[in-house]
Scaffold this active site. Structure first.
Site, PDB file in Angstrom:
ATOM      1  N   GLU A 131       0.806  -1.224   0.000  1.00 23.87           N
ATOM      2  CA  GLU A 131       0.000   0.000   0.000  1.00 23.87           C
ATOM      3  C   GLU A 131       0.841   1.276   0.000  1.00 23.87           C
ATOM      4  O   GLU A 131       0.654   2.171   0.827  1.00 23.87           O
ATOM      5  CB  GLU A 131      -0.969   0.001   1.180  1.00 23.87           C
ATOM      6  N   GLU A 168      -5.677  -7.906  -3.299  1.00 25.35           N
ATOM      7  CA  GLU A 168      -6.469  -8.013  -2.072  1.00 25.35           C
ATOM      8  C   GLU A 168      -7.935  -7.865  -2.458  1.00 25.35           C
ATOM      9  O   GLU A 168      -8.474  -6.759  -2.468  1.00 25.35           O
ATOM     10  CB  GLU A 168      -6.069  -6.960  -1.031  1.00 25.35           C
TER      11      GLU A 168
END
Length: 654
Positions: free
Chosen positions: A142, A292
């Site tokens: 991220e 994800e």
């Protein structure tokens, strides 16, 4: 098609690894993502690497023929490193050092952190760069999500960045307008960072450049990481997981240039939606990966109330694929019963037993055996684009013209209007080549330089259609107000002059009246327009500015340019979107109800239609042509019925 799950072998006793991998194969998985948070296990003490346990896990992966996306830890540092360099911790806007014990709490500009992180990357690339099961490299986790730092390391590097950009103190003073409030500087060491002030805001040019600098900082380190693997593991693609448009710390268009493949987290329906998938596809104009994918309810604040309905996990999986995903990896295999994400559920529950979600995902695994070879080589081809700019959003967030006008929210009004009309949409960088699109929407492009303005005008002049909204181009590249309100080339393109522009009180509303007698609610912002060449589509219908043009259409060169000078209700946006599409000859993919989402992937010879019912009620509509159902091979024509959260995937051969 890569299909799999995120797994953390360091979290579980080794006796659990083999049963987990066996169950993953039962679900149809062929890939797992590992290691992005494992620095403390890979280097438990400075310079002492422990890969033996990871080797044992990879040996089991080999037994089950499971490809590995190998994560590279970087920003979650081990305790020994922060102990050695306490100033590695982020210094907040308030001047406080962040505490060790969470994630993303280190300064990206610390001179020693990068050296340690790169050394770990080199060790892993050397050891696994030619491993037959290591398919790809996932850089950290991220990037772009983390706290901005205001420490001395950041200030020193920021000064160097500014020197490279402006070249001289005089240019910087002029660009930022530092004569205002007597903020002019005479030496580079007088530069400050925009930490917390007592009352009034910082200079907008400083705010804009510090945001750009931090985005650049992230991109530069990711680029440095990527170079390690391009040298030591040249045959394995490089990616990292980007996030939704709720995050805007880093310019993803620039970050995507460093990657071989763009990847995304995808946790619908609140903070993520299909616009985020289309943005990922648009960043490099190619298919992407979801690393994800939501399986169970996400944790943190949600704590379970976003538990997916039966069929919903499957539907969102096909939504990802239908928007261009060539890989789907679910987060996560099982929830952790310890640590900060205890309530972030996964495919299994804490007891590791097969359950409803596991059976639903296993169904997808079986279906993908048929679908994967059919969608191989197909892409999404959009005729419509929305111009999306991180630079414009940063400017709007720093100095907003109205507290209730938000960049993402307003852009999504146009996106969802297009989706309801079953049109696929790209989200393009302002400097992109636009000629392949029939219509380009420009909502709230608050900051715009001359190059962007010229690009838009050239597109319209050559036959394109633009829908351009209020406040677009109100600021120049230095975050200063454009003195003419609209740049001259945009003014000519739109055929109008903005005589006056002002915000309305939050509670104030008005109406606009269209030429055909329809009335719509408007609020928040008012542009009063003078007509040069444009046709008036709607006028304000009350207050002292009643009768002033609010919405216009201008024929410019071979194209058309709409201007929307006020914040309108969604019903009007729907009507203007429909009109612009019709003018440009854009047809819906299929004529389906609004609750049904339709996307299509094609290779020029065949088209694969993804038809998804996003509602908890059944849906149905009539097909005007004959198609083949991917899963049962039967011909489908006439009435098509879809159960709640159901999916139909149809094939049409050209």
């Amino acid at each position: 098609m890569y299909f799999g799950v995120d797994y953390y072998p360091e979290h579980w006793d080794e006796s659990m690894w083999e049963p987990d991998l066996r169950l993953m194969k039962e679900a149809g998985f062929n890939m797992i993502r590992i290691m992005e948070f494992a620095w403390s296990r890979l280097e438990p003490r400075e310079g002492e690497y422990d890969f033996v346990w990871l080797d044992r896990f990879l040996k089991l992966c080999e037994q089950y023929n499971m490809l590995v996306m190998m994560g590279i830890p970087a920003r979650n540092v081990p305790a020994w490193l922060i102990k050695k360099f306490p100033d590695l911790a982020v210094k907040t806007k308030e001047g406080v050092r962040e505490s060790f014990g969470s994630r993303y709490t280190i300064c990206l500009n610390h001179p020693y952190w990068a050296e340690y992180a790169i050394r770990l990357a080199e060790e892993m690339a050397t050891r696994y760069g030619k491993h037959p099961l290591v398919h790809s490299w996932h850089l950290d986790n991220e990037y772009g999500d983390g706290n901005v730092c205001y420490c001395d390391h950041c200030r020193i590097r920021f000064i160097d960045w500014l020197k490279n950009k402006y070249g001289s103190i005089q240019e910087l003073n002029a660009a930022w307008g530092l004569v205002f409030w007597s903020l002019e500087i005479s030496d580079w060491d007088e530069i400050w960072v925009p930490a917390l002030t007592n009352r009034f805001m910082h200079n907008p040019g400083l705010l804009q450049d510090y945001q750009r600098f931090f985005s650049w900082t992230t991109v530069q380190f990711v680029k440095r990481q990527a170079e390690v693997f391009r040298k030591l593991a040249p045959d394995q693609p490089i990616t990292t997981n980007l996030q939704s448009m709720t995050r805007y710390h880093t310019d993803y268009y620039q970050l995507a240039e460093v990657l071989d493949v763009v990847s995304i987290n995808y946790y619908p329906p609140l903070s993520y939606n299909s616009a985020d998938l289309d943005l990922m596809r648009s960043l490099k104009n190619q298919n992407f990966w979801v690393v994800e994918q939501k399986s169970g309810p996400p944790g943190f604040a949600h704590n379970g109330y976003l538990t997916p309905h039966p069929g919903e996990t499957r539907m969102y999986t096909y939504q990802s694929i239908g928007h261009g995903a060539d890989a789907v990896l679910y987060f996560r295999w099982r929830p952790s019963n310890f640590g900060q994400e205890q309530f972030h559920k996964g495919i299994l529950d804490y007891d590791s037993k097969a359950n409803r979600i596991f059976r639903e995902i296993s169904q997808v695994g079986t279906e993908l055996e048929k679908l994967a070879p059919i969608v191989k080589g197909t892409t999404c081809q959009a005729e419509v684009a929305i111009m999306f700019s991180y630079d414009a959003r940063w400017a709007l967030e720093h100095y907003y013209p109205h507290p209730d006008i938000q960049y993402r929210d307003h852009l999504l009004k146009y996106y969802f209007a297009l989706q309801r009309q079953h049109v696929m949409t790209d989200l393009v960088h302002p400097g992109s080549e636009l000629n392949k699109y029939k219509v380009v929407f420009v909502p709230l492009m608050y900051l715009m330089d001359q190059e962007i303005a010229d690009n838009l005008a050239r597109y319209v002049e050559q036959g394109g259609t633009v829908v351009y909204t209020f406040r677009s181009g109100a600021k120049d590249e230095n975050n200063n107000v454009v003195r003419s309100t609209l740049r001259p080339v945009i003014q000519r393109m739109l055929g109008i002059v903005i005589e006056e522009a002002f915000a309305l009180a939050p509670e104030a509303v008005n109406t606009i009246l269209t030429a055909d007698g329809e009335t719509y609610v408007s609020s928040r912002w008012v542009d009063l327009l003078q007509i040069e060449n444009a046709e008036v589509i709607a006028r304000y219908d009350s207050e002292w500015y009643k009768g002033y043009p609010a919405v216009t259409l201008n024929h410019y060169g071979q194209g058309k340019a709409y201007y929307i000078g006020t914040f309108t209700e969604d019903r009007f946006i729907e009507s203007i979107v429909s009109r612009a599409l019709s003018d440009a000859g854009v047809q819906p993919i299929l004529n389906a109800p609004e609750q049904v989402e339709v996307t299509v992937r094609t290779d020029g010879h065949k088209s694969v239609y993804f038809i998804m019912n996003r509602a908890s009620e059944p849906a149905g509509f009539d097909l005007s042509e004959s198609y083949q159902d991917i899963f049962d091979g039967k011909e489908v024509q006439g009435r098509l019925e879809i159960e709640p959260f159901g999916v139909r995937i149809l094939l049409k051969t050209e």
